[in-house]
Motif scaffolding. Structure first.
Motif, PDB file in Angstrom:
ATOM      1  N   MET A 107       4.466   8.499 -20.015  1.00 30.40           N
ATOM      2  CA  MET A 107       4.660   8.944 -18.635  1.00 30.40           C
ATOM      3  C   MET A 107       4.061  10.325 -18.409  1.00 30.40           C
ATOM      4  SD  MET A 107       8.391   7.516 -17.393  1.00 30.40           S
ATOM      5  CE  MET A 107       9.302   7.630 -18.921  1.00 30.40           C
ATOM      6  N   GLU A 108       4.240  11.206 -19.387  1.00 24.90           N
ATOM      7  CA  GLU A 108       3.626  12.537 -19.288  1.00 24.90           C
ATOM      8  C   GLU A 108       2.112  12.413 -19.170  1.00 24.90           C
ATOM      9  OE1 GLU A 108       2.683  16.435 -22.083  1.00 24.90           O
ATOM     10  OE2 GLU A 108       4.020  14.865 -22.828  1.00 24.90           O
ATOM     11  N   LEU A 109       1.501  11.578 -20.004  1.00 27.70           N
ATOM     12  CA  LEU A 109       0.052  11.409 -19.988  1.00 27.70           C
ATOM     13  C   LEU A 109      -0.419  10.743 -18.701  1.00 27.70           C
ATOM     14  CD1 LEU A 109      -0.524  10.275 -23.688  1.00 27.70           C
ATOM     15  CD2 LEU A 109      -0.855  12.557 -22.703  1.00 27.70           C
ATOM     16  N   ALA A 110       0.386   9.807 -18.169  1.00 24.04           N
ATOM     17  CA  ALA A 110       0.018   9.128 -16.921  1.00 24.04           C
ATOM     18  C   ALA A 110      -0.009  10.100 -15.747  1.00 24.04           C
ATOM     19  CB  ALA A 110       0.987   7.986 -16.644  1.00 24.04           C
TER      20      ALA A 110
ATOM     21  N   PRO B 265       0.851  -1.194   0.000  1.00 24.81           N
ATOM     22  CA  PRO B 265       0.000   0.000   0.000  1.00 24.81           C
ATOM     23  C   PRO B 265       0.892   1.251   0.000  1.00 24.81           C
ATOM     24  CG  PRO B 265      -0.730  -1.579   1.643  1.00 24.81           C
ATOM     25  CD  PRO B 265       0.586  -2.079   1.139  1.00 24.81           C
ATOM     26  N   LYS B 266       0.373   2.345  -0.453  1.00 26.23           N
ATOM     27  CA  LYS B 266       1.164   3.567  -0.557  1.00 26.23           C
ATOM     28  C   LYS B 266       1.852   3.881   0.769  1.00 26.23           C
ATOM     29  CE  LYS B 266       0.869   8.447  -1.815  1.00 26.23           C
ATOM     30  NZ  LYS B 266      -0.014   9.617  -1.997  1.00 26.23           N
ATOM     31  N   LEU B 267       3.178   4.046   0.711  1.00 29.01           N
ATOM     32  CA  LEU B 267       3.980   4.215   1.923  1.00 29.01           C
ATOM     33  C   LEU B 267       4.372   5.660   2.205  1.00 29.01           C
ATOM     34  CD1 LEU B 267       6.463   1.232   1.399  1.00 29.01           C
ATOM     35  CD2 LEU B 267       4.432   1.275   2.862  1.00 29.01           C
ATOM     36  N   ALA B 268       4.290   6.536   1.197  1.00 27.79           N
ATOM     37  CA  ALA B 268       4.824   7.886   1.374  1.00 27.79           C
ATOM     38  C   ALA B 268       4.149   8.854   0.402  1.00 27.79           C
ATOM     39  CB  ALA B 268       6.340   7.876   1.136  1.00 27.79           C
ATOM     40  N   ASP B 269       4.538  10.118   0.525  1.00 24.98           N
ATOM     41  CA  ASP B 269       3.990  11.135  -0.373  1.00 24.98           C
ATOM     42  C   ASP B 269       4.608  11.052  -1.767  1.00 24.98           C
ATOM     43  OD1 ASP B 269       2.527  12.443   1.790  1.00 24.98           O
ATOM     44  OD2 ASP B 269       4.489  13.156   2.477  1.00 24.98           O
ATOM     45  N   ALA B 270       5.896  10.716  -1.820  1.00 23.48           N
ATOM     46  CA  ALA B 270       6.636  10.819  -3.078  1.00 23.48           C
ATOM     47  C   ALA B 270       7.538   9.620  -3.293  1.00 23.48           C
ATOM     48  CB  ALA B 270       7.480  12.097  -3.091  1.00 23.48           C
ATOM     49  N   ALA B 271       7.875   9.397  -4.564  1.00 26.67           N
ATOM     50  CA  ALA B 271       8.839   8.368  -4.936  1.00 26.67           C
ATOM     51  C   ALA B 271       9.966   9.025  -5.726  1.00 26.67           C
ATOM     52  CB  ALA B 271       8.177   7.274  -5.768  1.00 26.67           C
TER      53      ALA B 271
ATOM     54  N   THR C 125       7.878   4.144 -12.780  1.00 23.21           N
ATOM     55  CA  THR C 125       7.239   5.471 -12.802  1.00 23.21           C
ATOM     56  C   THR C 125       5.747   5.347 -13.034  1.00 23.21           C
ATOM     57  OG1 THR C 125       9.254   6.570 -13.580  1.00 23.21           O
ATOM     58  CG2 THR C 125       7.171   7.700 -13.971  1.00 23.21           C
ATOM     59  N   ILE C 126       5.361   4.558 -14.022  1.00 20.65           N
ATOM     60  CA  ILE C 126       3.938   4.364 -14.298  1.00 20.65           C
ATOM     61  C   ILE C 126       3.234   3.773 -13.077  1.00 20.65           C
ATOM     62  CG2 ILE C 126       2.282   3.031 -15.652  1.00 20.65           C
ATOM     63  CD1 ILE C 126       3.405   5.347 -17.213  1.00 20.65           C
ATOM     64  N   THR C 127       3.860   2.771 -12.460  1.00 19.33           N
ATOM     65  CA  THR C 127       3.249   2.128 -11.296  1.00 19.33           C
ATOM     66  C   THR C 127       3.142   3.087 -10.116  1.00 19.33           C
ATOM     67  OG1 THR C 127       4.204   0.012 -12.003  1.00 19.33           O
ATOM     68  CG2 THR C 127       3.387   0.144  -9.751  1.00 19.33           C
ATOM     69  N   ALA C 128       4.189   3.880  -9.884  1.00 18.26           N
ATOM     70  CA  ALA C 128       4.161   4.841  -8.776  1.00 18.26           C
ATOM     71  C   ALA C 128       3.076   5.893  -8.986  1.00 18.26           C
ATOM     72  CB  ALA C 128       5.530   5.501  -8.622  1.00 18.26           C
ATOM     73  N   LEU C 129       2.918   6.369 -10.204  1.00 16.42           N
ATOM     74  CA  LEU C 129       1.868   7.345 -10.495  1.00 16.42           C
ATOM     75  C   LEU C 129       0.487   6.733 -10.270  1.00 16.42           C
ATOM     76  CD1 LEU C 129       3.374   8.959 -13.717  1.00 16.42           C
ATOM     77  CD2 LEU C 129       3.141  10.066 -11.487  1.00 16.42           C
ATOM     78  N   GLU C 130       0.317   5.476 -10.688  1.00 17.55           N
ATOM     79  CA  GLU C 130      -0.953   4.794 -10.467  1.00 17.55           C
ATOM     80  C   GLU C 130      -1.247   4.638  -8.980  1.00 17.55           C
ATOM     81  OE1 GLU C 130      -0.328   1.187 -12.576  1.00 17.55           O
ATOM     82  OE2 GLU C 130      -0.935   2.004 -14.534  1.00 17.55           O
ATOM     83  N   LYS C 131      -0.174   4.498  -8.174  1.00 20.55           N
ATOM     84  CA  LYS C 131      -0.315   4.370  -6.725  1.00 20.55           C
ATOM     85  C   LYS C 131      -0.486   5.728  -6.037  1.00 20.55           C
ATOM     86  CE  LYS C 131       0.570  -0.078  -5.445  1.00 20.55           C
ATOM     87  NZ  LYS C 131       0.005  -0.846  -4.322  1.00 20.55           N
ATOM     88  N   LYS C 132      -0.509   6.785  -6.844  1.00 16.47           N
ATOM     89  CA  LYS C 132      -0.717   8.150  -6.369  1.00 16.47           C
ATOM     90  C   LYS C 132       0.500   8.740  -5.654  1.00 16.47           C
ATOM     91  CE  LYS C 132      -4.918   8.747  -7.878  1.00 16.47           C
ATOM     92  NZ  LYS C 132      -5.249   9.770  -8.901  1.00 16.47           N
TER      93      LYS C 132
ATOM     94  N   ARG D 217      -0.864  13.687 -10.629  1.00 20.06           N
ATOM     95  CA  ARG D 217       0.329  13.658  -9.776  1.00 20.06           C
ATOM     96  C   ARG D 217       1.439  14.498 -10.402  1.00 20.06           C
ATOM     97  NH1 ARG D 217      -0.925  12.689  -4.867  1.00 20.06           N
ATOM     98  NH2 ARG D 217      -2.600  13.927  -5.795  1.00 20.06           N
ATOM     99  N   GLN D 218       2.324  14.966  -9.536  1.00 14.78           N
ATOM    100  CA  GLN D 218       3.483  15.720  -9.988  1.00 14.78           C
ATOM    101  C   GLN D 218       4.554  14.751 -10.492  1.00 14.78           C
ATOM    102  OE1 GLN D 218       3.996  19.188 -10.051  1.00 14.78           O
ATOM    103  NE2 GLN D 218       5.674  18.460 -11.336  1.00 14.78           N
ATOM    104  N   LEU D 219       5.021  14.940 -11.721  1.00 10.56           N
ATOM    105  CA  LEU D 219       6.143  14.179 -12.271  1.00 10.56           C
ATOM    106  C   LEU D 219       7.203  15.178 -12.703  1.00 10.56           C
ATOM    107  CD1 LEU D 219       7.634  11.707 -13.288  1.00 10.56           C
ATOM    108  CD2 LEU D 219       6.211  11.743 -15.361  1.00 10.56           C
ATOM    109  N   THR D 220       8.261  15.260 -11.905  1.00  9.39           N
ATOM    110  CA  THR D 220       9.353  16.200 -12.155  1.00  9.39           C
ATOM    111  C   THR D 220      10.578  15.427 -12.627  1.00  9.39           C
ATOM    112  OG1 THR D 220       8.588  17.839 -10.544  1.00  9.39           O
ATOM    113  CG2 THR D 220      10.936  17.843 -11.066  1.00  9.39           C
TER     114      THR D 220
END
Length: 422
Positions: A113-116, A68-74, A87-94, A122-125
């Motif tokens: 990845m941009e579209l995901a 389950p989601k463990l933190a705010d960011a990856a 990256t795709i999986t982390a974004l799906e996990k919010k 979610r923020q993807l930097t």
């Protein structure tokens, strides 16, 4: 306020050594609560430094992201071809995601990845760290303030350094585009990004030339052995001698093949890993020099040159405007005004963190973007990064096709068409 929590995926030089130290310096802002790293020594070392319990130490990103989601960011700092799926999986996990550059060696994966990120809100930097340095920020401000008028052309030289190209792009992890990325993406996507940023115009076409001119078996000295420590008769007179570098000023770089920098461990690594191989007998295929020509929407042009054959590792830039000129190198910027002939020199103080302050700068900015998510766009969002990545992809296609000019709009349209059909 509670610190933002994060998981680290990939505890190598960039993840553990570049970005994660921010949590040790500013624990009230950032805390790592889990790590995924295949190398058990690196995993244990990172966990110990950040006080991560055994049950939050994982051998793979799959194990970590099954939880389950463990933190705010990856923070995702794996090798180039291992960016897309976590990256795709982390974004799906919010998770909000800070992703090491380049996004991916596959342009379609970059777009996905941009579209995901948009789909999952979610923020993807992307870690284009140069934008966050005092040096490049000062250049950008001088342009934005109109100090040189409208930018007409830019010349940017990336002097990789003879020792750095041998370490990273002949012997190291980025030496072969089939397993990592082409040089224009692995090393010079930073440069495509800052050129796009400084010009502040869409790039409309590119052309490029370059080759692997020196580091191949055709240039191996007579009698050269496969490894420098195999009793090579020409090692003492070779500028690219591995023992000279890793026993001397490059000792710290030996951390890429050994965790403990003892002489015994370095010798073992030079005998057993690619870092001890002859530079003329390695498995490398990426270019050792390349030039890229760019035209932008308003008619402005840029020329970029990357060369591995320089004494120092540095970038030098000349920005030519309608009212003045900027020249920058080694933390110094010279502003020359055409009307007054006045010269203004700006010296940027040395920075204490990597990439001229960019490593800590991007983490600080990322944390603020998460805390204020939805109020402003990231300086190096996926949307922004895809634009400069496409410049790099198009440049490589041009190089492989004898300098053929590539229209960026047509190139992007083809990628989208192929993606839809796929």
């Amino acid at each position: 306020m509670q610190p933002i929590t994060a998981v680290l995926i990939g505890a190598g030089a960039r993840g553990a050594g570049g970005y994660a130290p921010y949590a040790l310096d500013y624990p009230h802002e950032l805390t790592f609560v889990a790590v995924a790293e295949a190398n058990p020594e690196r995993r244990a070392k990172f966990a110990n430094a950040h006080h991560i319990p055994q049950e939050r130490q994982y051998a793979s990103w799959e194990e970590l992201l099954q939880e389950p989601k463990l933190a705010d960011a990856a923070f995702i700092c794996t090798q180039d071809r291992m960016h897309y799926h976590p990256t795709i999986t982390a974004l799906e996990k919010k998770y909000h995601v800070l992703l090491e550059k380049p996004m991916s060696p596959d342009p379609r994966e970059c777009i996905e990845m941009e579209l995901a990120a948009k789909k999952h809100d979610r923020q993807l930097t992307i870690c284009h760290v140069l934008r966050y340095t005092p040096f490049w920020s000062a250049l950008k401000k001088l342009i934005a303030d109109g100090r040189i008028g409208e930018v007409v052309s830019i010349q940017l030289n990336e002097n990789v350094g003879y020792w750095h190209i041998a370490h990273s792009f002949v012997r190291g992890n980025w030496n072969n585009s089939d397993t990592s990325s082409p040089m224009i993406l692995a090393k010079s996507c930073h440069d495509m990004d800052v050129l796009s940023w400084l010009m502040d115009q869409p790039c409309v076409r590119v052309s490029s030339y370059g080759s692997l001119m020196h580091f191949h078996k055709g240039n191996a000295p007579e009698g050269a052995t496969d490894y420098c420590l195999d009793g090579c008769p020409v090692e003492a007179g070779c500028a690219y001698s591995a023992p000279r570098f890793y026993f001397g000023e490059g000792k710290g770089w030996a951390r890429h093949f050994t965790e403990e920098l003892t002489r015994e461990n370095i010798i073992k690594g030079l005998k057993e890993t690619n870092y001890g191989r002859c530079v003329y007998k390695s498995s490398n295929n990426v270019v050792d020099h390349q030039v890229v020509n760019m035209e932008f929407q308003n008619g402005a042009t840029a020329m970029f040159s990357m060369s591995g054959f320089t004494r120092h590792q540095e970038r030098r830039i000349q920005i030519m405007g309608t009212k003045g000129e900027l020249r920058g190198e080694n933390g110094r910027i010279m502003l020359m005004d055409f009307l007054t002939h006045e010269k203004t020199e700006i010296e940027i103080p040395p920075q204490t963190t990597g990439h001229g302050g960019g490593d800590s700068g991007i983490v600080r900015s990322f944390l603020r973007e998460i805390a204020q998510y939805g109020t402003s766009a990231s300086l190096t969002s996926a949307e922004v990064s895809v634009r400069s990545h496409l410049m790099a992809f198009a440049a490589e296609e041009s190089r492989l096709n004898k300098g053929q000019s590539i229209e960026l709009a047509d190139y992007y349209a083809k990628l989208i068409k192929d993606q839809v059909h796929a």
